[in-house]
Design an enzyme around this catalytic site. Structure first.
Site, PDB file in Angstrom:
ATOM      1  N   GLU A 176     -10.258   1.950   4.153  1.00 54.31           N
ATOM      2  CA  GLU A 176      -9.762   2.945   3.321  1.00 54.31           C
ATOM      3  C   GLU A 176     -10.921   3.590   2.528  1.00 54.31           C
ATOM      4  O   GLU A 176     -10.938   4.649   2.642  1.00 54.31           O
ATOM      5  CB  GLU A 176      -9.057   2.915   2.457  1.00 54.31           C
ATOM      6  CG  GLU A 176      -8.036   4.479   1.319  1.00 54.31           C
ATOM      7  CD  GLU A 176      -6.891   3.291   0.344  1.00 54.31           C
ATOM      8  OE1 GLU A 176      -7.025   3.715  -1.421  1.00 54.31           O
ATOM      9  OE2 GLU A 176      -6.593   2.523   0.192  1.00 54.31           O
ATOM     10  N   SER A 226       1.080  -0.989   0.350  1.00 57.63           N
ATOM     11  CA  SER A 226       0.218  -0.538   0.133  1.00 57.63           C
ATOM     12  C   SER A 226       0.686   1.252  -0.111  1.00 57.63           C
ATOM     13  O   SER A 226       1.787   1.059   1.005  1.00 57.63           O
ATOM     14  CB  SER A 226      -1.315   0.094   0.869  1.00 57.63           C
ATOM     15  OG  SER A 226      -1.526   1.532   1.141  1.00 57.63           O
ATOM     16  N   HIS A 236      -7.279  -3.679   5.318  1.00 58.96           N
ATOM     17  CA  HIS A 236      -7.072  -1.768   4.565  1.00 58.96           C
ATOM     18  C   HIS A 236      -7.677  -0.851   3.540  1.00 58.96           C
ATOM     19  O   HIS A 236      -7.634   0.118   3.637  1.00 58.96           O
ATOM     20  CB  HIS A 236      -5.303  -1.790   4.317  1.00 58.96           C
ATOM     21  CG  HIS A 236      -4.840  -0.649   4.063  1.00 58.96           C
ATOM     22  ND1 HIS A 236      -5.157  -0.572   2.714  1.00 58.96           N
ATOM     23  CD2 HIS A 236      -4.218   0.360   4.473  1.00 58.96           C
ATOM     24  CE1 HIS A 236      -4.210   0.775   2.566  1.00 58.96           C
ATOM     25  NE2 HIS A 236      -3.447   0.989   3.907  1.00 58.96           N
ATOM     26  N   ASN A 237      -8.245  -1.722   2.435  1.00 55.22           N
ATOM     27  CA  ASN A 237      -8.350  -0.570   1.287  1.00 55.22           C
ATOM     28  C   ASN A 237     -10.201  -0.452   1.911  1.00 55.22           C
ATOM     29  O   ASN A 237     -10.809   0.716   1.431  1.00 55.22           O
ATOM     30  CB  ASN A 237      -8.512  -2.117   0.205  1.00 55.22           C
ATOM     31  CG  ASN A 237      -6.962  -1.127  -0.295  1.00 55.22           C
ATOM     32  OD1 ASN A 237      -6.167  -1.233   0.425  1.00 55.22           O
ATOM     33  ND2 ASN A 237      -6.841  -1.747  -1.916  1.00 55.22           N
ATOM     34  N   LYS A 283      -4.134  -6.720   3.604  1.00 52.87           N
ATOM     35  CA  LYS A 283      -4.197  -5.231   2.557  1.00 52.87           C
ATOM     36  C   LYS A 283      -6.112  -5.043   2.024  1.00 52.87           C
ATOM     37  O   LYS A 283      -6.176  -4.288   1.788  1.00 52.87           O
ATOM     38  CB  LYS A 283      -4.147  -5.371   1.354  1.00 52.87           C
ATOM     39  CG  LYS A 283      -3.849  -5.238   0.192  1.00 52.87           C
ATOM     40  CD  LYS A 283      -3.248  -3.002   0.917  1.00 52.87           C
ATOM     41  CE  LYS A 283      -2.708  -2.777  -0.049  1.00 52.87           C
ATOM     42  NZ  LYS A 283      -3.761  -2.863  -1.477  1.00 52.87           N
TER      43      LYS A 283
END
Length: 473
Positions: free
Chosen positions: A191, A130, A187-188, A184
């Site tokens: 986000e 990232s 995480h996104n 990940k």
């Protein structure tokens, strides 16, 4: 010429910058791209790093250029292209070589690839990266999944190229097989929620308070020095300051209001549902992006229904302060939900995800980097077995201090027809989570009535059915 210590396949923006990052940190890197002209362009533009780059025209040349046992990073489009690249590489590699998928892969594909490569002699790593273009070039956050022994072999180069937070590398091994790509994905998802909530607060300032882009930029700039200090707040302030060179208007005012998405947000929502863990802020953010794409329908709906009449509005610093606190409250909800999903996945797949470490490696390099993450790392270090981030002392206090502001902003937005789906979801999430007696008892009665699904009673053990007068079916 000395052999390369690592290889990179795929010289798009991310792959090219990652390769330059590797060379910049003193490692000799071999590179290959299916389109040979792209490889030539990359080599020609490497500048003073050219002596640490070996550009290869074929996969055979690429494999031969790397010192065994070979670590090979694949940075190509997720899905079938990754499988195709692995299939092309496999006959050329030798035992103990490591294939590292550094793209935005679905973690279930990553787990399948581990299974497919069993017995082949090759090692596989699923690696979340990232930070976008800048991060890939100067230091991303790196989330590794796979055998710990494989991580140890590539740890020196990955920690060298990663972002640093107060001298600590933002790269870590998080667990077996698909752990890195799962983290990940979440995480996104976080986000998506973070960006959506920022956009909602921007919308309140623009459409309700009548503020122009430079004025809103000043607010975000002020917030960047407080508890909301983060990369996303910083860049929001920056983009709101910029004027279009053609029209001389704020560029944000001429950008079409239809947000794109590449799938990781949807994956985060799907996996939260699969785990049975509510991630309502992420769900709202993904849905909002989908609605944003329906521009023609939204235009027709506004013509048909119009917009609700504006109610009396509050003025001055008080409402700006409420917006700041509402955004902070929403952020707590999004992170609490994301970490709860990771906790559930960790148990289901026996990953033993280190939550404090995950927060630490997100503190620099990645898109959601913020001061906030240092507090999350501390919270999970102090209370590692907590069921929900909201229940830690530090974050319980934040919720208590921001609750009123969040309610006022959401209430005023609803009354004035301002869409705040992610912020509104945070209110409902907190209200549902902290209410001992909910309303699902009625749902259980309905399910038993039409489907004889049964229900539990407070005053007796076991499954029960109701004495319904209606016909069950």
């Amino acid at each position: 010429m000395a052999k390369a210590e690592i290889g990179v396949i795929g010289l798009g923006v991310m792959g090219a910058n990652l390769a330059l990052n590797i060379a910049d940190n003193g490692y000799h890197v071999a590179v290959y791209n299916r389109t040979t002209s792209r490889t030539d362009e990359f080599a020609a533009s490497a500048g003073e790093l050219a002596d640490r780059v070996t550009a290869c025209a074929t996969l055979e040349e690429f494999v031969a250029a790397i010192k065994p046992p070979r670590p090979v990073i694949i940075m190509v489009k997720a899905g079938a292209p990754v499988d195709e690249q692995i299939a092309a590489l496999q006959p050329l590699l030798e035992a103990n070589d490591i294939i590292i998928d550094a793209g935005n892969a679905n973690f279930r594909d990553t787990m399948r690839r581990f299974t497919d490569l069993e017995g082949s002699g090759l090692t596989f790593i699923g690696m979340g990266v990232s930070g976008g273009e800048e991060g890939a070039r100067h230091g991303p956050s790196i989330m590794v999944g796979g055998a710990e022994a494989a991580w140890k072999r590539v740890e020196p180069v990955l920690t060298a190229i990663s972002a640093k937070y107060e001298g600590e590398a933002c790269a870590a091994w998080l667990g077996e097989n698909g752990a890195g790509h799962f983290v990940k994905t979440i995480h996104n998802g976080i986000e998506y929620a973070d960006m959506q909530m920022i956009a909602e607060v921007y919308g309140v300032m623009r459409d309700h308070l009548g503020m122009d882009a430079p004025s809103i930029a000043a607010v975000f700039s002020a917030w960047s020095t407080g508890p909301l200090d983060s990369y996303l707040i910083d860049i929001t302030a920056e983009v709101l300051k910029v004027s279009d060179v053609v029209s001389n208007r704020p560029i944000v005012d001429i950008i079409v209001d239809a947000a794109g998405q590449k799938g990781t947000g949807r994956w985060a929502v799907i996996e939260s549902q699969m785990m049975g863990v509510p991630a309502t802020a992420i769900e709202a953010a993904v849905a909002a992006r989908s609605l944003s794409a329906m521009r023609a329908e939204r235009k027709n709906a506004q013509v048909r229904f119009g917009l609700p009449p504006q109610q009396a509005r509050r003025e001055g610093q008080q409402v700006i302060d409420d917006l700041e606190k509402a955004l902070l409250a929403g952020k707590v909800a999004a992170y609490a939900q994301g970490f709860a999903v990771m906790t559930a996945a960790s148990a289901e797949f026996d990953w033993k995800l280190p939550m404090a470490t995950t927060a630490r490696i997100w503190r620099a390099g990645c898109i959601i980097r913020s001061r906030f993450l240092d507090e999350i790392a501390t919270a999970f270090t102090d209370t590692p077995d907590v069921a929900n981030l909201a229940m830690t002392p530090a974050f319980s206090k934040i919720i208590e201090e921001t609750d009123g502001s969040l309610r006022r902003i959401v209430s005023e937005s609803v009354l004035n027809g301002l869409p705040v789906p992610a912020l509104a979801s945070a209110v409902s999430y907190f209200d549902t989570y902290r209410r001992e007696r909910g309303t699902a008892n009625l749902i259980q009665a309905q399910r038993d009535f039409f489907g004889a699904h049964g229900f539990e009673r407070f005053d007796a053990d076991g499954a029960h059915h109701g004495p319904w007068g209606g016909e069950q079916g």
